[in-house]
Design a protein around this motif. Sequence first.
Motif, mmCIF file in Angstrom:
data_model
loop_
_atom_site.group_PDB
_atom_site.id
_atom_site.type_symbol
_atom_site.label_atom_id
_atom_site.label_comp_id
_atom_site.label_asym_id
_atom_site.label_seq_id
_atom_site.Cartn_x
_atom_site.Cartn_y
_atom_site.Cartn_z
ATOM 1 N N UNK A 233 0.858 -1.186 0.000
ATOM 2 C CA UNK A 233 0.000 0.000 0.000
ATOM 3 C C UNK A 233 0.897 1.240 0.000
ATOM 4 N N UNK A 234 1.279 1.746 -1.171
ATOM 5 C CA UNK A 234 2.198 2.898 -1.245
ATOM 6 C C UNK A 234 1.686 4.136 -0.515
ATOM 7 N N UNK A 235 0.368 4.367 -0.558
ATOM 8 C CA UNK A 235 -0.182 5.541 0.106
ATOM 9 C C UNK A 235 0.007 5.460 1.617
ATOM 10 N N UNK A 236 -0.273 4.273 2.181
ATOM 11 C CA UNK A 236 -0.108 4.106 3.621
ATOM 12 C C UNK A 236 1.361 4.229 4.009
ATOM 13 N N UNK A 237 2.231 3.666 3.198
ATOM 14 C CA UNK A 237 3.660 3.755 3.496
ATOM 15 C C UNK A 237 4.137 5.203 3.457
ATOM 16 N N UNK A 238 3.668 5.977 2.487
ATOM 17 C CA UNK A 238 4.054 7.386 2.402
ATOM 18 C C UNK A 238 3.581 8.165 3.627
ATOM 19 N N UNK A 239 2.378 7.835 4.115
ATOM 20 C CA UNK A 239 1.852 8.482 5.316
ATOM 21 C C UNK A 239 2.751 8.194 6.519
ATOM 22 N N UNK A 240 3.140 6.939 6.675
ATOM 23 C CA UNK A 240 3.988 6.566 7.804
ATOM 24 C C UNK A 240 5.379 7.186 7.690
ATOM 25 N N UNK A 241 5.918 7.258 6.489
ATOM 26 C CA UNK A 241 7.235 7.869 6.327
ATOM 27 C C UNK A 241 7.200 9.349 6.697
#
Length: 503
Positions: A233-241
């Motif tokens: 889930x790239x969107x979720x990963x970007x949020x966490x980063x």
Amino acid sequence: MTSDVQKIHHETECVFAGIDFGTSGCRISVIDGDERELFSDSVRWHQLAASASSSTPTRQPHTDGALAADPSLWLAGLHRLMAAVPVEMRRSMRAIAVDGTSATVLLVDTTTGKVTRGCRLYNWSALDEDEDEAPAEGPRAWAMAKAVSPPGSPACSPTSSFVKCLTWLLERPLDADEKIAHQCDFVLAYLRSSEEGGPMEVVTDWNNALKIGYDCETLSYPPWLKGHRTAADPSMRATLESLFDALPPVVAPGEVLGHVAAGRVEQWSLPADCRVVSGTTDSIAAFLAAGASRVGDAVTTLGSTLAIKLLTPDPVEDAQAGVYSHRIPLSVLPPGDRSSSDPTTTDRCFLAGGASNVGCAVLVDEGFSDDELRQLSAQIDPETDSPLDYYPMRGVGERFPFNDPHRVGRLQPKPGTRKEYLHGILQGIASVEVAGYAKLKKLGGAPKAAVRRVFTAGGGAQNDVWRRMRERMLGVPVIRSEHTDSAYGAALLAKRALDRLSD
């Protein structure tokens, strides 16, 4: 403002201050090199609000609970309390430490020191059902937290710092200079800030960082906080980063962070070398205040509900029962007999705890006045068991030491006298305390998590007959704590940090 001033020793060379920021107000404790409290003072949020206007970008609050979320009042309280300390003491003050409520967070622009979003208090929930308070992105943040954090993590809760910060990020992306700060972190950064409206360096501690996901065993932010479990889930990963980039560095409680800024040194007549020391949460500071000094020491708080905490050599966890562990450096404890600690774990111990809904609230519900409690307690034989089998709890549902969402309190049958009734209630609460320590011992792997002595805080600590009853039932010494205020525990952090510098 209330005040409790002991005799001031003008010849005192060094004093140390601790400041507690709580739900209803803030309190200061000043101690000397022998850890004697020389001065204490407190002020409530509503008193500060009456004389200071709010500068936060939130709606005007009206209650102590809402006022506690106003960072401008935290700083007003800091200034009020420091000004209240006799000037002779301030001139001898060598270090200051602070504690705050757990999982109380805000966002700060570190280039200006201004609060950009917040604050969200310890009890703010992403799943708040109040239409006026419900956060629009709260349910989505909570769902994300459950998807990315390990089962049982203290970060995986609707009220955790992690979920609060995720909610902010989902509401609006973070600016480059926005950083996460807990209540304690913000005040400590302010103490070190060189000027109003200038840069602010935010640092947090092991205990405050726990509910944002910090791993207190490895002493690092874990990979899952960077989104390593969400590759699909790239969107979720970007949020966490993005969230990860806003996390503050973490140090142990009781570490010297730097010096009080020159402007505040001059304003408060402090020594130029007065240090700022990293803090902790209010409950950890209260534990330190109680006098625990070695693995196996425990603190029971007998308030409206029952809470227990136990020093162990290894973490003790049970997510379903609400049991988790804070890491405590041995250096913040008094240098008492630590022979019971694991010799392979230098400067390592954990504070495991749990909270029951059983407690002294039922005494109020049942109409026991303070005078009646004193009179009837004096008639009870603490060496004799009551035949009554009570579970003195308000409401429905229990997590610790029995994970039972349907459990209800039990105060039947009622005996013929109030003395017998009180005996049964006190014994019932003590029985839950015994079961709680037994639960921690089992979870921690006996004998590593065995309790060796119990310090007592809270209103119930005043009852010596109850203390003797509990001592018999627990089978270990039960000691009434001389100090129970979190501010005193924070002062100990400040003093012991300076002790290590001089070693």
